[in-house]
Design a protein around this motif. Structure first.
Motif, PDB file in Angstrom:
ATOM      1  N   ARG A 165      -5.171  -7.348  -1.899  1.00 52.93           N
ATOM      2  CA  ARG A 165      -4.076  -6.282  -2.569  1.00 52.93           C
ATOM      3  C   ARG A 165      -4.136  -6.350  -4.085  1.00 52.93           C
ATOM      4  O   ARG A 165      -3.701  -5.721  -4.559  1.00 52.93           O
TER       5      ARG A 165
ATOM      6  N   THR B  33      -6.769   0.521   8.837  1.00 48.74           N
ATOM      7  CA  THR B  33      -4.899   1.197   8.219  1.00 48.74           C
ATOM      8  C   THR B  33      -5.663   2.927   8.389  1.00 48.74           C
ATOM      9  O   THR B  33      -4.984   4.091   9.059  1.00 48.74           O
TER      10      THR B  33
ATOM     11  N   ASP C 186       0.416  -1.500  13.078  1.00 46.76           N
ATOM     12  CA  ASP C 186      -0.201  -1.623  11.828  1.00 46.76           C
ATOM     13  C   ASP C 186       0.349  -3.762  12.198  1.00 46.76           C
ATOM     14  O   ASP C 186       1.243  -4.010  11.944  1.00 46.76           O
ATOM     15  N   GLU C 187      -0.587  -4.008  11.949  1.00 43.09           N
ATOM     16  CA  GLU C 187      -0.336  -5.433  11.746  1.00 43.09           C
ATOM     17  C   GLU C 187       0.399  -6.220  12.960  1.00 43.09           C
ATOM     18  O   GLU C 187       1.014  -7.463  12.268  1.00 43.09           O
TER      19      GLU C 187
ATOM     20  N   GLU D 141       0.500  -1.056   0.020  1.00 34.58           N
ATOM     21  CA  GLU D 141      -0.329   0.038  -0.338  1.00 34.58           C
ATOM     22  C   GLU D 141       0.890   0.688   0.075  1.00 34.58           C
ATOM     23  O   GLU D 141       0.138   2.128  -1.012  1.00 34.58           O
TER      24      GLU D 141
ATOM     25  N   ARG E 155     -11.598  -3.089   0.116  1.00 40.59           N
ATOM     26  CA  ARG E 155     -10.401  -3.253  -1.026  1.00 40.59           C
ATOM     27  C   ARG E 155     -10.324  -3.395  -1.996  1.00 40.59           C
ATOM     28  O   ARG E 155     -10.286  -3.286  -3.314  1.00 40.59           O
TER      29      ARG E 155
HETATM   30 MG   LIG Z   1      -4.389  -2.081   6.882  1.00 34.64          MG
END
Ligand SMILES: [Mg+2]
Ligand SMILES: Nc1ncnc2c1ncn2[C@@H]1O[C@H](COP(=O)(O)OP(=O)(O)OP(=O)(O)O)[C@@H](O)[C@H]1O
Ligand SMILES: Nc1ncnc2c1ncn2[C@@H]1O[C@H](COP(=O)(O)OP(=O)(O)OP(=O)(O)O)[C@@H](O)[C@H]1O
Ligand SMILES: [Mg+2]
Lengths: 354, 339
Positions: free
Chosen positions: A180, B56, B121-122, A155, B210
């Motif tokens: 993704r 996020t 994150d993650e 990203e 997404r």
């Molecule tokens: Mg994320």
């Protein structure tokens, strides 16, 4: 040059088998904002061919000037310094590599090597900031940690870098990575399509093909185009002009596995089990993947067994292959499968024939 | 040939909300954070939920809105799974960042509260040891830092960390919310999507926005500005219904070899087996003519197989095993042979 390389279509408009996919790819990259891509499909179906043609479409002939390097990366983990050696194929526009080659250190490859590459934009000849493409092969073999490490990189640096991921089974790529990418399925060509490719090569090489010859090669290829082309070239080397009943020689290791099948169907005993072990070793030292051995062995057995037994044996094959994944020594599980087969089969013989 | 212009971002990034209020469907967290913008009061946060639901996005947005672009770099540390987060990093990188006192600089128009934000994150891919090492750090610097933990699976976060945070579950996006985000993008990009296509898009993306946006962009590139339901299905990689049906039909024939042939074709066509099994399950469960005990037997097998696939077992062998067990269930054959 081998025919598999010589006749690999170089541009998207020359790709014949997956012409629809190729056209779609061309439209996808017509704008500069295409998503990351994940190519998946069985071995020898044409993924790599499509990817190379796609890169050429994006960057022109410059992308074909590639160099192969073995680079060593020094990675500081805080407690010690790791050295990871990786082969990379790169042009000024793209880099191709196989991060799973780093084995259990693959996470570091993703965190250090790939991230750095994604971060740094190349500068083109006119001093403009350009973008690059990273091709990662066999992403289904990446550990879970390594796959996790890819997520945010995909990203964060998406304005300077596109990833093209390639793998055989997309089930083994985590949901978050798949989510993704645009997923591109590359199915194995049908036998008819394989025949067409073989006939095309035959024409270019000025060969005369007897009726049905290409079809026989295609039938033996398991819908694997690379294999079909290799078989075709082997036949040519062995005997030309072709004759209509010319045999298409099977691969050596497959021949060897069929012999194992015959061995265990004719005798079920500890002695035979021991003899078969030697043959498994022989295959393994020649780097034949154990799951391929097991699948081929199953296929050979299934051809000879009663329906009831087929269910039973296919179950045990699945069972021991699963165990093999979890374990570390393939030979144990191959042998366990054979022992299981022998006992089931012997019981069946006794029950049926007394 | 494409010119070497800088690549622009894919739509998922282009349409990532920059402000908390634009995060769709996660009302609770949006409410709390909007409050924060007024009071500058912020607990440690833990966001969890499936991919593509805005975790996020929300964390980055609140950080930007609190500090503005200039202070962002010095006040916000974003670490994700692409960074090495072994114990050492936690001990040093985070400590170093947390230890430097927050300056008194303020930027007009931004609340600039007197603490720093560390976004992990993650976080579910952090080792337990590394998480344990964090407990102390969190306590030591609790006056001057706020932590955001983001993960897909809350069970991977150790209890002592989780219990120090305000937890927010990010829900898969509902069909209406998804549709309205998609419509917004369609307007911006000049696309045409009929009602059926819109509901198909929501259905195939399963609450992952997404994914919906990626499908939408791909379909737009491939099929032009008028996008139909079938265009979307073809980019989504959903397995066509008849593939699943013909596998079941082969099993109903009772012939092992027919089933084997079908399985081989599915593998050669490259369909992902885990997804195929999910669709197979739907077909089995909704079949009126299969008795419950047979259904149960097949479902049990599907469950076991799913686990094997997660362990990395071979897709062909596993699917063949499922097909074989399905035949045996449908014909009431015993699970193991008795001679
Ligand atoms: Mg994320
Ligand atoms: N469209 C095509 N037309 C003609 N030949 C092709 C085409 N696609 C692939 N081939 C041939 O098939 C061979 C195998 O293709 P490729 O290397 O792309 O497979 P792959 O899917 O990457 O396989 P693997 O997963 O085993 O790496 C190539 O060497 C090429 O010769
Ligand atoms: N709730 C939402 N509101 C608006 N847009 C969203 C929302 N959720 C996701 N999106 C869109 O999807 C993209 C990905 O979202 P985001 O990165 O926040 O997902 P995530 O929850 O962090 O997922 P992952 O667990 O895979 O990291 C964003 O760029 C945005 O375009
Ligand atoms: Mg390849």
């Amino acid at each position: 040059m081998l025919w598999v390389d010589k006749y690999r279509p170089k541009t998207l408009d020359k790709v014949t088998v997956h012409d629809q996919v190729a056209q779609n790819l061309r439209k996808l990259v017509s704008e500069q904002d295409c998503p990351h891509l994940l190519f998946y499909g069985p071995s020898g179906s044409g993924k790599k061919t499509l990817i190379l043609a796609l890169i050429k479409q994006m960057f022109g002939a410059g992308a074909e000037k590639v160099k192969l390097e073995n680079k060593t990366w020094k990675i500081d983990t805080g407690t010690r310094t790791l050295e990871i050696e990786l082969a990379m194929l790169s042009s000024s526009h793209h880099v191709e590599m196989n991060p799973s080659d780093a084995g259990f250190q693959d996470r570091y490859v993703v965190q250090e090597v790939i991230k750095e590459m994604a971060k740094n934009r190349p500068i083109d000849a006119k001093g403009k900031r350009a973008f690059k493409v990273l091709v990662l092969n066999e992403v289904d073999k990446l550990s879970r940690e390594a796959q996790h490490s890819l997520r945010r990189t995909m990203e964060k640096y998406s304005s300077s870098c596109r990833l093209i991921l390639c793998c055989n089974s997309s089930s083994k790529v985590t949901e978050a990575v798949r989510s993704r990418c645009l997923n591109v399925r590359v199915n194995a060509p049908s036998e008819d399509q394989i025949v067409q490719v073989l006939e095309f090569i035959g024409k270019k090489e000025n060969l005369h093909l007897p009726a049905g010859f290409a079809a026989r090669i295609a039938a033996q290829s398991n819908r694997n185009l690379r294999r079909a082309i290799l078989f075709f070239e082997t036949c040519k080397v062995q005997q030309y002009p072709f004759t209509s009943n010319q045999v298409v020689p099977p691969l050596d290791w497959e021949q060897y596995v069929s012999e194992i099948a015959t061995d265990i169907l004719t005798e079920q005993s500890p002695k035979r089990l021991y003899a078969v072990r030697q043959k498994f070793y022989e295959l393994l030292v020649n780097c034949i993947p154990p799951e391929s051995i097991l699948k081929k062995l199953l296929a050979e057995l299934l051809r000879k067994l009663d329906a009831d037994l087929k269910h039973e044996i296919c179950h045990w094959a699945a069972h021991y292959e699963h165990k093999m994944r979890l374990g570390s020594k393939a030979i144990f599980h191959l042998e366990a499968f054979v022992a299981k087969f022998m006992s089931v089969y012997k019981e069946f013989l006794v029950a049926t024939f007394g | 040939m494409a010119p070497l212009v800088p690549m622009s971002q894919p739509w998922v990034e282009k349409y990532r909300p920059r402000q908390v209020k634009d995060v769709a469907h996660q009302e609770e967290v949006v409410r709390v954070l909007t409050n924060t913008l007024q009071t500058a009061d912020l607990p440690h946060m833990l966001f969890y939920g499936p991919p593509g639901t805005g975790k996020t996005t929300t964390a980055l947005a609140i950080a930007y809105q609190l500090y503005g672009p200039e202070l962002y770099k010095s006040r916000v540390l974003e670490l994700n799974a692409s960074d090495d987060r072994g114990i050492n990093v936690v001990r040093t990188k985070i400590k170093d960042f947390a230890a430097v006192a927050v300056g008194t600089t303020r930027k007009a128009g931004y609340p600039c509260p007197p603490y720093k934000i560390i976004i992990l994150d993650e976080a579910d891919s952090m080792t337990e040891d590394a998480q344990n090492a964090l407990r102390r750090t969190m306590e030591t610097y609790s006056k001057v830092t706020r932590f955001f933990f983001i993960c897909n699976y809350i069970s991977r976060i150790i209890e002592p960390l989780a219990s120090r945070c305000a937890k927010f579950r990010f829900k898969p996006l509902s069909e209406e919310v998804m549709s309205s985000r998609v419509m917004h993008i369609c307007n911006e990009e000049g696309l045409n999507l009929d009602a059926q296509a819109l509901s198909t898009l929501s259905a195939i993306s399963q609450g992952d926005l997404r994914r919906a946006i990626t499908y939408l962009q791909s379909a737009a590139r491939l099929f032009g500005s008028s996008i139909s339901s079938s265009d979307l299905i073809s980019v989504s990689g959903v397995i066509p219904e008849d593939v699943v049906k013909s596998l079941l039909a082969a099993c109903r024939s009772g012939e092992f070899d027919m089933a084997n042939k079908e399985v081989s074709n599915i593998i050669a066509d490259g369909y992902p087996v885990s997804q195929l099994m999910a669709q197979f399950l739907d077909v089995i469960v909704s079949s009126d003519d299969i008795p419950d005990d047979q259904k149960a037997r097949i479902c049990k097998k599907l469950g076991e197989t799913d686990k094997c696939l997660v362990d990395g077992a071979d897709e062909y062998l596993q699917l063949l095993d499922v097909a074989s067990e399905t035949i045996r269930a449908l014909f009431n054959m015993p699970q193991t042979l008795v001679f």
